[in-house]
Design an enzyme around this catalytic site. Structure first.
Site, PDB file in Angstrom:
ATOM      1  N   HIS A   1       0.826  -1.093   0.147  1.00  0.00           N
ATOM      2  CA  HIS A   1      -0.159   0.039   0.076  1.00  0.00           C
ATOM      3  C   HIS A   1       0.731   1.076   0.077  1.00  0.00           C
ATOM      4  CE1 HIS A   1      -3.160  -3.039   1.314  1.00  0.00           C
ATOM      5  NE2 HIS A   1      -3.957  -1.813   1.003  1.00  0.00           N
TER       6      HIS A   1
ATOM      7  N   LYS B   1      -0.946   5.159   4.524  1.00  0.00           N
ATOM      8  CA  LYS B   1      -1.839   4.106   5.171  1.00  0.00           C
ATOM      9  C   LYS B   1      -1.559   4.079   6.830  1.00  0.00           C
ATOM     10  CE  LYS B   1      -3.935  -0.587   4.700  1.00  0.00           C
ATOM     11  NZ  LYS B   1      -5.468  -0.034   5.085  1.00  0.00           N
TER      12      LYS B   1
END
Length: 244
Positions: A130, A134
């Protein structure tokens, strides 16, 4: 319907998707500091929550108390927090809540395929990748995948996976989720990606899903919004709304 966390990356995308859907009406957008307790008064029958883990449980419990269905993409849920929502729903038998780690249809299919394949492989590991903004690791999607893989292996009577590691730096083998190793990568330029690696002697199966843009989540979000009212109680995972 209403959108909670409307100014965030996912919230903005949800707002645009709802506004473009001819069968949906956006009646409320809420951000940090707005009163979730007033959502019901706007006439919203469904609310989508893409806020932050520290706020989402309180948001959902408020929505349930108001009789508003909830579609939740915020991660950070625990068995205990889900249990509290389930207890609230017992007093509101017509209300539905969906908590989904991932709304991308391809990601849901990848998780489902991995669970079906897991009983046939000696080793399974999960890698999630990701963007570095995040806040949680591993991702909710990766945890959900690993838990499904672990359930499938238990149902098949399989034991622990082989691993001769006796010394390792902290984190080198990833997180242990029900006996399945999960590795998290945070890299600028990524959005949301997952690989499930399944291995036997002499072969490897790789199931991979890539979301390159947050619009990839919108078909699943809109399907959930249209369906949640017909699914009273608590549901965890979009796969249960897809008849897989």
């Amino acid at each position: 319907m209403a959108v909670l966390g409307a100014s965030g990356r996912m919230g903005r995308t949800v707002v645009a998707a709802v506004e473009a859907a001819p069968d949906l009406d956006l009646v409320a957008v809420l951000d940090h500091g707005d009163d979730v307790g007033r959502v019901g008064a706007t006439g919203a029958r469904v609310a989508v929550d893409f806020t932050v883990p520290s706020a989402t449980e309180a948001n959902v419990r408020s929505l349930v108390a108001q009789g508003v269905h909830a579609v939740v993409g915020t991660t950070g849920w625990t068995p205990e927090s889900l249990g509290r929502v389930e207890a609230d729903l017992a007093a509101r038998p017509g209300v539905g809540v969906l908590v989904a780690p991932n709304f991308a249809l391809g990601a849901v299919l990848a998780m489902t395929f991995a669970a079906k394949a897991a009983r046939w492989f000696e080793s399974v590991e999960v890698v999630e990748l990701h963007h570095p903004d995040k806040v949680d690791a591993p991702s909710g999607t990766a945890r959900h995948t690993a838990e499904a893989v672990a359930r499938a292996r238990r149902a098949a009577g399989l034991g622990a996976m082989p691993d001769a590691t006796t010394t390792a730096l902290d984190g080198a083998r990833g997180a242990d989720v029900d006996g399945v190793r999960v590795h998290a990568v945070r890299l600028r330029g990524l959005v949301a990606h997952e690989e499930i690696l399944l291995g036997n002697a002499g072969e490897q199966l790789t199931i991979r899903h890539d979301s390159f843009d947050r619009v990839s989540f919108m078909p699943g979000v809109l399907h959930a919004v249209r369906t949640v009212g017909d699914r009273p109680g608590l549901t965890v995972g979009l796969e249960h709304y897809l008849d897989l």
